[in-house]
Design a protein around this motif. Structure first.
Motif, PDB file in Angstrom:
ATOM      1  N   GLU A  23     -97.791  38.289   2.515  1.00  0.00           N
ATOM      2  CA  GLU A  23     -98.868  37.472   1.933  1.00  0.00           C
ATOM      3  C   GLU A  23     -99.267  36.324   2.869  1.00  0.00           C
ATOM      4  O   GLU A  23    -100.446  36.072   3.093  1.00  0.00           O
ATOM      5  CB  GLU A  23     -98.389  36.933   0.582  1.00  0.00           C
ATOM      6  N   ARG A  33    -101.510  37.460   5.688  1.00  0.00           N
ATOM      7  CA  ARG A  33    -102.893  37.689   5.277  1.00  0.00           C
ATOM      8  C   ARG A  33    -103.620  36.361   5.077  1.00  0.00           C
ATOM      9  O   ARG A  33    -104.765  36.203   5.493  1.00  0.00           O
ATOM     10  CB  ARG A  33    -102.931  38.521   3.983  1.00  0.00           C
ATOM     11  N   GLU A  47    -113.128  51.883   2.661  1.00  0.00           N
ATOM     12  CA  GLU A  47    -113.850  50.641   2.328  1.00  0.00           C
ATOM     13  C   GLU A  47    -115.367  50.800   2.486  1.00  0.00           C
ATOM     14  O   GLU A  47    -116.131  50.148   1.782  1.00  0.00           O
ATOM     15  CB  GLU A  47    -113.346  49.490   3.206  1.00  0.00           C
ATOM     16  N   THR A  83    -112.248  48.087  -2.174  1.00  0.00           N
ATOM     17  CA  THR A  83    -111.635  47.083  -1.306  1.00  0.00           C
ATOM     18  C   THR A  83    -110.181  47.459  -1.032  1.00  0.00           C
ATOM     19  O   THR A  83    -109.570  48.230  -1.772  1.00  0.00           O
ATOM     20  CB  THR A  83    -111.637  45.682  -1.960  1.00  0.00           C
ATOM     21  N   ARG A  84    -109.653  46.860   0.028  1.00  0.00           N
ATOM     22  CA  ARG A  84    -108.255  47.114   0.401  1.00  0.00           C
ATOM     23  C   ARG A  84    -107.336  46.735  -0.761  1.00  0.00           C
ATOM     24  O   ARG A  84    -106.406  47.440  -1.101  1.00  0.00           O
ATOM     25  CB  ARG A  84    -107.924  46.269   1.645  1.00  0.00           C
ATOM     26  N   GLU A  85    -107.674  45.573  -1.362  1.00  0.00           N
ATOM     27  CA  GLU A  85    -106.851  45.078  -2.468  1.00  0.00           C
ATOM     28  C   GLU A  85    -106.812  46.072  -3.644  1.00  0.00           C
ATOM     29  O   GLU A  85    -105.743  46.367  -4.184  1.00  0.00           O
ATOM     30  CB  GLU A  85    -107.414  43.748  -2.956  1.00  0.00           C
ATOM     31  N   GLU A  86    -107.982  46.600  -3.986  1.00  0.00           N
ATOM     32  CA  GLU A  86    -108.036  47.581  -5.097  1.00  0.00           C
ATOM     33  C   GLU A  86    -107.173  48.798  -4.784  1.00  0.00           C
ATOM     34  O   GLU A  86    -106.431  49.289  -5.632  1.00  0.00           O
ATOM     35  CB  GLU A  86    -109.480  48.063  -5.310  1.00  0.00           C
ATOM     36  N   TRP A 117     -95.667  44.122   0.893  1.00  0.00           N
ATOM     37  CA  TRP A 117     -96.954  43.501   0.557  1.00  0.00           C
ATOM     38  C   TRP A 117     -96.749  42.028   0.197  1.00  0.00           C
ATOM     39  O   TRP A 117     -97.472  41.149   0.636  1.00  0.00           O
ATOM     40  CB  TRP A 117     -97.606  44.274  -0.588  1.00  0.00           C
ATOM     41  N   ASN A 162    -103.503  47.878  -4.960  1.00  0.00           N
ATOM     42  CA  ASN A 162    -103.080  47.704  -6.361  1.00  0.00           C
ATOM     43  C   ASN A 162    -102.887  49.051  -7.035  1.00  0.00           C
ATOM     44  O   ASN A 162    -101.935  49.253  -7.788  1.00  0.00           O
ATOM     45  CB  ASN A 162    -104.116  46.897  -7.151  1.00  0.00           C
TER      46      ASN A 162
END
Ligand code: BYC
Length: 313
Positions: A291, A294, A85, A90-93, A287, A96
């Motif tokens: 949710e 998070r 990071e 990002t963590r999300e990227e 994941w 994904n």
């Protein structure tokens, strides 16, 4: 003013770590994100084959140790995601990319854990291979990655010893236990050699990674170190390595060994190994089910921020 690329290479050549706010070539940033995120994914996916044995470990002591080891791996994944990071992703990227199949994780975690001896063998061979690779990475040029590796290596060496100790116990046990031990070594040996990646001549990133000291040794050099280490350790177990070509070479001062099945390697890397689909499904499910956690954590963070903003007045 000095050319930034020249200044950057000078730092690398003088063993000065590159830090997040320093100027860096775009390709350096991307290569690090690729490798660090792949490494983080490997830690997290790597929890699955072992997690499968937590409820079935043979004693309470073994269960507690395995639980702690798997928790350590979650921790390693988190340090590594944080290190990636700092390079602007990002963590999300990253998650994904893992879920879509764009980002890789180590091929080794696409094999099944069939018996308790597999848990010992993962500790001995898989963690052993990881240490050989990662000790070199404590000197990688990107500061946050190098610092994460120092801590990870300390824990990893404990993991390897616990694995070897499981195998030592089995190798001194009944005929069935000895057979189970040998069978696990037979199944995990070649996939462990594949962890080091393709031959140097087929490696895409090696030249650039070596120039920028992301890597300090090549895939083949590290693989040879691993073979030399295991060929000696297996003697203590009284087991054998499933390679008829494994032989000490007094000229090179290394063990010679047989050719890896590269077709199998690329097949697994491309998503068609024995457990690829199962592993990705398990990660996607976790994941999705996480949710609400998070969301709750973000809401709590926002609440604390507002509270501390008001507490000044
Ligand atoms: N599996 O140009 P190359 C652990 C890909 S241990 C899948 O030589 P590089 C753990 C490679 O990504 C495992 N893919 O790449 C232990 C590239 O494709 P892309 C994690 C592989 O980066 C116990 C292409 O093949 N350790 O975590 O110079 C319990 C060409 O390769 C593999 C690390 O990740 C593979 N085995 O060298 C729990 C260590 N090998 O990216 C957890 C950090 C190669 O262009 N990583 N590929 O699509 C490294 O040191 C290097 O990335 C590698 C590969 C040595 C793995």
């Amino acid at each position: 003013m000095q050319d930034p690329e020249k200044k950057f290479q000078e730092k690398i050549d003088n063993e000065i770590k590159i830090e997040p706010k320093d100027w860096m070539p775009e390709a350096y940033r991307k290569n690090n994100i690729r490798q660090i995120s792949q490494h983080a994914h490997s830690e997290i996916v790597g929890m699955l084959p072992e997690g499968n044995w937590i409820t079935r470990a043979p004693t309470l002591k073994r269960k507690a140790i395995l639980l702690a080891k798997v928790q350590d791996e979650a921790g390693h994944g988190l340090y590594l995601y944080c290190a990636a990071e700092t390079l602007g992703t990002t963590r999300e990227e990253m998650i994904n990319d893992l879920h879509s199949g764009k980002a890789k994780y180590s091929s080794i975690f696409n094999y099944p854990t069939l018996t308790w001896a597999d848990i010992g063998t993962i500790g001995w061979l898989v963690d052993g291979a990881a240490i050989i690779n990662q000790v070199m990475l404590t000197r990688t040029s990107y500061g946050p990655y190098a610092r994460a590796m120092v801590r990870i290596c300390k824990e990893e060496s404990f993991h390897q010893r616990q694995g070897f100790e499981i195998l030592l116990t089995l190798s001194r046990g009944s005929k069935e236990q000895k057979e189970m031990c040998q069978d696990a070594i037979n199944r995990w040996w070649w996939p462990s050699l594949m962890m080091f990646g393709p031959h140097d001549k087929d490696s895409t990133h090696s030249d650039q990674s070596l120039k920028w000291k992301i890597k300090r040794k090549t895939n083949d050099e590290l693989r040879q170190n691993f073979v030399d280490m295991c060929a000696e350790q297996v003697k203590i177990l009284g087991m054998t390595i499933p390679d008829p070509d494994l032989e000490w070479n007094a000229q090179t001062n290394h063990y010679d060994f047989g050719e890896i099945n590269w077709e199998e390697f690329w097949n697994v890397v491309r998503g068609n190994g024995p457990c690829n689909k199962e592993r990705l499904e398990a990660r996607k499910k976790a994941w999705k089910e996480g949710e609400w956690v998070r969301e709750a954590a973000s809401a709590y963070f926002e609440k604390r921020k507002t509270k501390s903003a008001f507490s000044k007045y």
